[in-house]
Design an enzyme around this catalytic site. Structure first.
Site, PDB file in Angstrom:
ATOM      1  N   VAL A  88      -8.677  71.908  39.171  1.00 25.83           N
ATOM      2  CA  VAL A  88     -10.021  71.571  38.362  1.00 25.83           C
ATOM      3  C   VAL A  88      -9.794  71.330  36.945  1.00 25.83           C
ATOM      4  O   VAL A  88     -10.880  71.107  36.105  1.00 25.83           O
ATOM      5  CB  VAL A  88     -11.087  72.717  38.622  1.00 25.83           C
ATOM      6  CG1 VAL A  88     -11.314  72.999  39.984  1.00 25.83           C
ATOM      7  CG2 VAL A  88     -10.506  74.229  37.900  1.00 25.83           C
ATOM      8  N   LYS A  89      -8.694  71.637  36.376  1.00 29.08           N
ATOM      9  CA  LYS A  89      -8.447  71.238  34.934  1.00 29.08           C
ATOM     10  C   LYS A  89      -8.450  69.625  34.602  1.00 29.08           C
ATOM     11  O   LYS A  89      -8.611  68.797  35.542  1.00 29.08           O
ATOM     12  CB  LYS A  89      -7.248  71.933  34.375  1.00 29.08           C
ATOM     13  CG  LYS A  89      -7.250  73.457  34.445  1.00 29.08           C
ATOM     14  CD  LYS A  89      -8.238  73.928  33.842  1.00 29.08           C
ATOM     15  CE  LYS A  89      -8.223  75.529  33.519  1.00 29.08           C
ATOM     16  NZ  LYS A  89      -8.002  76.237  34.730  1.00 29.08           N
ATOM     17  N   ILE A  90      -8.261  69.324  33.475  1.00 28.80           N
ATOM     18  CA  ILE A  90      -8.376  68.146  32.857  1.00 28.80           C
ATOM     19  C   ILE A  90      -7.362  66.908  33.470  1.00 28.80           C
ATOM     20  O   ILE A  90      -7.604  65.895  34.208  1.00 28.80           O
ATOM     21  CB  ILE A  90      -8.145  67.661  31.451  1.00 28.80           C
ATOM     22  CG1 ILE A  90      -9.084  68.726  30.636  1.00 28.80           C
ATOM     23  CG2 ILE A  90      -8.335  66.433  30.932  1.00 28.80           C
ATOM     24  CD1 ILE A  90     -10.413  68.501  30.753  1.00 28.80           C
TER      25      ILE A  90
END
Length: 388
Positions: free
Chosen positions: A187-189
């Site tokens: 879910v991170k960048i």
């Protein structure tokens, strides 16, 4: 269900991983070094050390800072558990600094006041973990000045902030932090599946971090206490861990890094739309800070609950029922049972607790369409209108 966040993968990502699968190296190979070098270059840092996840990165960063029994680690209560747990892994005591009511990051004024008291009591921190909540750095210049005055090591937990900048330079450059930690959770960048990285400008610290991620072993004769037995020889010179990342993960990370600018552009477009579309609702919207350009891992709003008849939970569950995968970031760490058993209690950090009682993370990810965002806004507007 529209999730609050999700990975964005394409054929180039798949091809990069397949290429490694067909190679001679699945782990501890050259792709890891290429990924570390690419991240360091992107962030204008000297060295990158990739590991299996950001929690491991925080742990070895604390060890490389010399944190141990009898020491203190301070961090924000508005963060994931790992920002505090990394201190406990090292045998250190943990304390928290309340958050700024505008930025929802660690409050530098509260930090300065707490440091003054801690100096009188002989309980100054050895390490401060400054969390870049939602992708926006704290006031790192002020924190760096306080670190010089009081002698603590600054680790920026930039798990949310790959691609962000502060004071005109990339987060991770090391101008205001001794080490910076990134996360590559889906879910991170950008993602490596799971994964983390420590950036530092110190060659000695980078070498220490590499040993710590791999059982405390070295093959460098300079670090050994006796002559090598031959080309196969290694020594364990300290207690380390198996925190290694794989070449498959590093290949995915390299491919994702090529798309970072596009990811950031789309996130910022969606945030600008949210800011405009939600401006007339009984919400407190995130406040961008002049020196910090956020990577916008999260888009969090605060319900102005004093203006609503429905509770925080009712609004949250109404959005979930409408097919919107909202979340809450974060439950204040000091309210977790483990930390309450260490002596913390409700009321200790009132700004973080007030924030938690109102915060909802809305969906934000690069593949999110304008139509999906409009649906989120319409459903939130409906619920808030009914609640007034």
């Amino acid at each position: 269900m529209i999730p609050y966040g999700r990975q964005s993968l394409d054929q180039a990502d798949i091809d990069a991983v397949v290429e490694v699968l067909k190679s001679d190296w699945l782990t501890q190979g050259p792709t890891i070094e290429r990924f570390e070098a690419a991240m360091a270059e992107r962030c204008e840092a000297g060295f990158g050390v990739a590991v299996c996840n950001a929690t491991a990165a925080l742990h070895i960063a604390c060890l490389a800072a010399g944190l141990g029994e009898g020491d203190w680690l301070w961090t924000s209560p508005n963060t994931f558990l790992a920002s505090a747990n990394c201190g406990r892994y090292c045998g250190a005591d943990v304390n928290f600094v309340d958050i700024d009511p505008l930025t929802w990051n660690l409050d530098v004024n509260a930090l300065e006041h707490k440091l003054e008291n801690a100096e009188r009591e002989g309980k100054l921190p050895k390490v401060l973990v400054a969390v870049a909540f939602s992708g926006q750095s704290c006031d790192m210049r002020a924190i760096a000045e306080l670190s010089r005055r009081y002698g603590f090591v600054v680790i920026e937990d930039a798990s949310h902030a790959v691609g962000a900048s502060y004071a005109g330079r990339p987060v991770g450059c090391g101008e205001y932090a001794d080490m910076t930690v990134f996360s590559f959770h889906p879910v991170k960048i950008v993602t490596t599946g799971e994964g983390g990285l420590v950036l530092t400008n110190s060659p000695e610290r980078a070498e220490h971090l590499r040993r710590l991620r791999s059982h405390g072993m070295t093959r460098d004769p300079v670090q050994m206490d006796a002559p090598s037995h031959g080309p196969w020889y290694y020594q364990q010179v300290e207690l380390g861990f198996n925190y290694r990342i794989t070449d498959m993960q590093a290949a995915l990370g390299l491919s994702q890094l090529n798309k970072l600018d596009g990811f950031l552009t789309r996130r910022r477009q969606l945030v600008a739309r949210y800011q405009a579309l939600l401006a007339d609702l009984p919400l407190t919207l995130p406040t961008p800070q002049p020196e910090a350009e956020s990577a916008w891992h999260l888009y969090v709003v605060r319900l102005q609950t004093e203006r609503l008849q429905h509770s925080h939970r009712q609004i949250f569950e109404g959005l979930r029922a409408a097919g919107i995968g909202v979340n809450v970031h974060y439950i204040p760490v000091h309210l977790q049972p483990y930390y309450r058993d260490l002596g913390f209690a409700a009321g200790d950090f009132p700004q973080a607790e007030a924030y938690y009682a109102q915060a909802i993370s809305l969906p934000l990810f690069p593949a999110m369409t304008d139509e999906q965002q409009d649906f989120v806004v319409d459903q939130l507007r409906r619920l808030l209108t009914d609640a007034q």
